[in-house]
Design an enzyme around this catalytic site. Structure first.
Site, PDB file in Angstrom:
ATOM      1  N   GLU A  87       0.775  -1.243   0.000  1.00 38.40           N
ATOM      2  CA  GLU A  87       0.000   0.000   0.000  1.00 38.40           C
ATOM      3  C   GLU A  87       0.808   1.297   0.000  1.00 38.40           C
ATOM      4  O   GLU A  87       0.703   2.113   0.924  1.00 38.40           O
ATOM      5  CB  GLU A  87      -0.989  -0.006   1.167  1.00 38.40           C
ATOM      6  CG  GLU A  87      -2.049  -1.079   1.015  1.00 38.40           C
ATOM      7  CD  GLU A  87      -3.171  -0.977   2.034  1.00 38.40           C
ATOM      8  OE1 GLU A  87      -3.037  -0.232   3.019  1.00 38.40           O
ATOM      9  OE2 GLU A  87      -4.200  -1.662   1.837  1.00 38.40           O
TER      10      GLU A  87
ATOM     11  N   GLU B 102      -5.562  -7.875  -0.870  1.00 41.14           N
ATOM     12  CA  GLU B 102      -6.286  -7.433   0.333  1.00 41.14           C
ATOM     13  C   GLU B 102      -7.699  -7.031  -0.040  1.00 41.14           C
ATOM     14  O   GLU B 102      -7.907  -6.201  -0.931  1.00 41.14           O
ATOM     15  CB  GLU B 102      -5.604  -6.242   1.015  1.00 41.14           C
ATOM     16  CG  GLU B 102      -4.673  -6.611   2.129  1.00 41.14           C
ATOM     17  CD  GLU B 102      -4.304  -5.413   2.992  1.00 41.14           C
ATOM     18  OE1 GLU B 102      -5.223  -4.660   3.385  1.00 41.14           O
ATOM     19  OE2 GLU B 102      -3.115  -5.243   3.260  1.00 41.14           O
TER      20      GLU B 102
END
Length: 390
Positions: free
Chosen positions: A213, A323
């Site tokens: 991320e 995710e």
């Protein structure tokens, strides 16, 4: 009936052939129109410069390109994947890349539990500071051999088909500073992966998730250069592992086609083709896409339709949804099931998913998928995840 002359017959045949050809041209679907799928009854051919490309079982679309030939990209050899994040070694990593914890080992028994239910992919996040206490420094061999590697080996041992994503979970940062943009150098970033390549480079069931991320990156092109630097370094170390390349905006699947994606598709692999360079995308289903609320508000099917369209149009590339998740609520049971079904049906463009999260999370965490002590599963796992495993 009078017999027609040979000349008139030839004229009629020529006229008919023109009409037939014209009808075929007009029947072709325009670029970006539907050209196939379950219950579709229209034309399945596309205008010149487009190829009818399957996005999922229900929808094929005319996308820019030419029919596949000897030079067409070769898809990766990975099977359809599905599983879960087993968190713990990332606990207390902040979104600025700082870390003040010790990590918590995920219970090894979970790998067997989930593998017995059909999971064949585990993502095992870790704090950069646990792996290399000094940025650019050597791996902490005591921690690695006592904790992280035994966890990886337990996951790999859960079945002969299991793949493991080892995930550097630092948001493109070290202690608040962004890689190559005021923080660690590209060489320091690559160092941890060069060392991990020496540990796992002989096991192609290990996938390298090179960074979790990235977000609020001032210069995306500079970030993509950092990604390319790691790819080159890992290959120079002799590794042929699959690599997961993250974009920006928290690895957003929604932002990927318009933000980092157009640059990341240009990253090259010294191995000679791009079949082992996969894209790492995330997407949650709550109201602000944060993965912090128990209820879901969208199934993201349009987001993933757009992503598949982009990947198909840019060299037939592939991605993993590493995710996603939701609470153990009725809304998430329905909407996550829809999303994961779409991902499953979009194979091989979308290779699979890992939901967030089990491992060292207890059974009260808002997005927990940790099994209960009696061996039963969370409601979301049973209703939405398990039916969409490979």
């Amino acid at each position: 009936m009078a017999r027609s002359s040979p000349g008139l017959l030839n004229i009629m045949k020529y006229t008919i052939s023109i009409l037939v050809a014209a009808s075929l041209v007009y029947a072709q679907q325009a670029q970006y129109q539907q050209c196939g799928g379950i219950n579709y009854s229209g034309d399945t051919t596309c205008v010149s410069g487009s190829v009818c490309t399957k996005l999922n079982d229900y929808y094929s679309q005319c996308l820019p390109g030419t029919p596949s030939g000897p030079s067409a990209p070769t898809p990766s050899t990975l099977p359809r994947l599905g599983g879960v994040n087993t968190a713990g070694y990332d606990f207390s990593v902040a979104t600025d890349g700082s870390f003040n914890g010790t990590g918590v080992p995920p219970p090894p028994s979970q790998f067997t539990h989930f593998a017995n239910e059909g999971a064949n992919l585990f993502r095992i996040p870790f704090a950069w500071q646990l792996m290399t206490p000094q940025v650019g420094g050597s791996i902490n061999e005591t921690w690695f051999s006592s904790f992280y590697d035994p966890t990886v080996q337990a996951a790999l041992a859960s079945s002969p088909d299991t793949r493991v994503i080892i995930d550097l979970h630092n948001y493109a940062r070290w202690n608040g500073a962004i890689i190559a943009q005021g923080g660690p150098t590209n060489d320091q970033f690559a160092s941890v992966w060069t060392q991990l390549a020496q540990k796992y480079g002989s096991n192609e069931r290990v996938i390298f998730g090179i960074m979790n991320e990235p977000h609020d990156v001032p210069n995306i092109a500079t970030w993509v250069d950092s990604v390319q630097h790691v790819v080159n370094a890992v290959r120079a170390a002799g590794s042929k592992n699959f690599l997961l390349l993250p974009g920006s905006s928290w690895s957003s699947a929604q932002a990927f086609p318009t933000e980092a994606g157009p640059l990341l598709v240009k990253v090259t692999d010294p191995l000679g083709d791009n079949s082992k360079l996969l894209f790492d995308v995330h997407k949650y289903l709550d109201s602000d896409n944060s993965g912090t609320h128990p209820d879901c508000t969208t199934d993201n099917v349009q987001v993933f339709t757009d992503l598949v369209t982009f990947l198909k149009a840019n060299g037939n590339r592939q991605a993993i949804l590493s995710e996603t998740g939701g609470g153990n609520t009725a809304s998430c049971e329905t909407l996550l099931a829809n999303q994961l079904a779409f991902v499953k049906n979009s194979f091989p463009t979308l290779l699979g998913f890992t939901v967030w999260a089990a491992g060292a999370f207890d059974t009260t965490y808002v997005l927990t998928q940790t099994p209960f002590a009696n061996g039963t599963d969370q409601a979301l796992w049973t209703a939405a995840v398990k039916p969409n495993l490979p």
